[in-house]
Design a protein around this motif. Structure first.
Motif, short mmCIF file in Angstrom:
data_model
loop_
_atom_site.label_atom_id
_atom_site.label_comp_id
_atom_site.label_asym_id
_atom_site.label_seq_id
_atom_site.Cartn_x
_atom_site.Cartn_y
_atom_site.Cartn_z
N PRO A 42 -10.48 -1.77 -7.20
CA PRO A 42 -9.88 -1.51 -8.32
C PRO A 42 -10.46 -1.69 -9.47
CG PRO A 42 -8.38 -2.78 -6.71
CD PRO A 42 -9.84 -2.65 -6.52
N ALA A 43 -10.13 -0.78 -10.75
CA ALA A 43 -10.63 -1.15 -12.11
C ALA A 43 -10.56 -2.30 -12.63
CB ALA A 43 -9.87 -0.19 -13.10
N GLY A 44 -11.55 -2.77 -13.09
CA GLY A 44 -11.59 -4.33 -13.60
C GLY A 44 -11.75 -5.53 -12.53
N ALA A 45 -11.74 -5.08 -11.28
CA ALA A 45 -11.97 -5.95 -10.16
C ALA A 45 -13.31 -6.57 -9.96
CB ALA A 45 -11.43 -5.60 -8.89
N GLY A 46 -14.24 -5.67 -10.23
CA GLY A 46 -15.63 -6.17 -10.18
C GLY A 46 -16.28 -6.69 -9.05
N ALA A 47 -16.99 -7.54 -8.91
CA ALA A 47 -17.47 -8.08 -7.45
C ALA A 47 -16.63 -8.74 -6.59
CB ALA A 47 -18.75 -8.79 -7.49
N ALA A 48 -15.30 -9.29 -7.22
CA ALA A 48 -14.42 -9.92 -6.29
C ALA A 48 -13.46 -9.24 -5.48
CB ALA A 48 -13.61 -10.85 -7.36
N ALA A 49 -13.67 -7.70 -5.66
CA ALA A 49 -12.48 -6.84 -4.66
C ALA A 49 -13.01 -7.12 -3.38
CB ALA A 49 -13.24 -5.33 -5.10
N THR A 50 -11.83 -6.74 -2.59
CA THR A 50 -11.70 -7.30 -1.29
C THR A 50 -11.95 -5.98 -0.12
OG1 THR A 50 -9.78 -8.92 -1.43
CG2 THR A 50 -10.07 -7.94 0.62
N ALA A 51 -12.76 -6.22 0.71
CA ALA A 51 -13.21 -4.85 1.60
C ALA A 51 -12.03 -4.67 2.18
CB ALA A 51 -14.25 -5.60 2.45
N ALA A 52 -11.74 -3.18 2.47
CA ALA A 52 -10.78 -2.67 3.12
C ALA A 52 -11.20 -2.20 4.39
CB ALA A 52 -10.03 -1.68 2.56
N THR A 53 -10.51 -2.35 5.63
CA THR A 53 -11.11 -1.79 7.03
C THR A 53 -10.61 -0.45 7.14
OG1 THR A 53 -9.04 -2.39 8.28
CG2 THR A 53 -10.67 -3.98 7.92
N THR A 54 -11.45 0.22 8.19
CA THR A 54 -11.17 1.61 8.40
C THR A 54 -10.39 1.56 9.90
OG1 THR A 54 -13.23 2.06 9.33
CG2 THR A 54 -12.83 2.72 7.24
N ALA A 55 -9.66 0.51 10.13
CA ALA A 55 -8.92 0.27 11.43
C ALA A 55 -7.73 1.41 11.68
CB ALA A 55 -8.31 -1.22 11.47
N ARG A 88 1.73 9.20 -12.02
CA ARG A 88 0.88 8.40 -12.30
C ARG A 88 1.11 6.91 -11.56
NH1 ARG A 88 -0.14 8.75 -18.50
NH2 ARG A 88 0.08 11.04 -18.70
N GLY A 89 0.01 6.07 -11.60
CA GLY A 89 0.28 4.88 -10.79
C GLY A 89 -0.86 4.73 -9.84
N ASP A 90 -0.50 3.57 -8.97
CA ASP A 90 -1.19 3.27 -7.87
C ASP A 90 -1.46 4.39 -6.78
OD1 ASP A 90 -1.91 0.71 -9.05
OD2 ASP A 90 -0.54 -0.49 -8.00
N LYS A 91 -0.36 4.95 -6.56
CA LYS A 91 -0.68 5.88 -5.60
C LYS A 91 -1.65 7.12 -5.93
CE LYS A 91 3.34 8.75 -6.77
NZ LYS A 91 4.86 9.28 -6.37
N VAL A 92 -1.60 7.55 -7.10
CA VAL A 92 -2.99 8.35 -7.64
C VAL A 92 -4.05 7.68 -7.54
CG1 VAL A 92 -3.34 9.70 -9.64
CG2 VAL A 92 -1.12 9.41 -8.98
N ARG A 93 -4.06 6.32 -8.26
CA ARG A 93 -5.40 5.62 -8.07
C ARG A 93 -6.00 5.53 -6.69
NH1 ARG A 93 -2.39 2.59 -11.50
NH2 ARG A 93 -3.32 2.66 -13.59
N GLU A 94 -5.01 5.23 -5.60
CA GLU A 94 -5.70 5.44 -4.35
C GLU A 94 -6.00 6.69 -3.90
OE1 GLU A 94 -6.31 3.68 -0.62
OE2 GLU A 94 -5.65 2.75 -2.32
N VAL A 95 -5.49 7.91 -4.02
CA VAL A 95 -6.19 9.23 -3.80
C VAL A 95 -7.38 9.37 -4.56
CG1 VAL A 95 -5.64 11.82 -4.34
CG2 VAL A 95 -3.72 10.11 -3.35
N LEU A 150 -7.36 12.05 4.12
CA LEU A 150 -8.03 10.98 3.22
C LEU A 150 -8.12 9.74 3.86
CD1 LEU A 150 -6.04 11.63 -0.12
CD2 LEU A 150 -8.33 12.08 0.02
N ARG A 151 -7.22 9.37 4.65
CA ARG A 151 -7.42 7.84 5.33
C ARG A 151 -8.45 8.10 6.46
NH1 ARG A 151 -5.27 4.34 1.79
NH2 ARG A 151 -3.26 4.71 1.58
#
Length: 127
Positions: A32-45, A65-72, A124-125
């Motif tokens: 996510p924006a501003g998270a930098g190297a501390a971002a958590t990896a997400a699985t494709t399970a 607007r919002g997180d659902k759009v950021r995810e897309v 998308l997923r």
């Protein structure tokens, strides 16, 4: 940055495509924006690709607007390699995001309406 479950090798850019083709892509990290190297990896399970903004599949289209759009936006750009415009993952579903959604939908044999509903979310997923 992409890591694989099998080898825990860090990949970036075009290396994702190679890993996917080789069947080794198991974990995606799209910060996510501003998270930098501390971002958590997400699985494709079972739930598929996940960027860390929205884990559901809420309907979204131009003007939202919002997180659902950021995810897309993140999935389009960082997982599938589509151009989402110069503003990047900004959470604003504008023309560039709509154009990217339509291009993605065409590439996956979906109706290219620019709206992200259940079928587009599944693709998308990566499901």
């Amino acid at each position: 940055m992409i890591t694989t479950k099998k080898s825990a090798v860090l990949l970036s850019g075009g290396a994702l495509a190679v890993a996917v083709l080789m069947g080794t892509a198991g974990v995606a990290s799209a910060a996510p924006a501003g998270a930098g190297a501390a971002a958590t990896a997400a699985t494709t399970a079972a739930s598929g690709w996940y960027c860390g903004y929205e884990d559901g599949t809420p309907y979204t289209d131009r003007g939202d607007r919002g997180d659902k759009v950021r995810e897309v936006q993140c999935l389009l750009r960082d997982v599938w390699g589509f151009n989402i415009g110069r503003t990047g993952v900004d959470g604003d579903f504008g023309k560039a995001t709509e154009d990217a959604v339509k291009a993605f939908q065409r590439s996956r044999g979906l109706a290219a309406d620019g709206k992200v509903g259940p079928n587009t979310w599944r693709k998308l997923r990566g499901q």
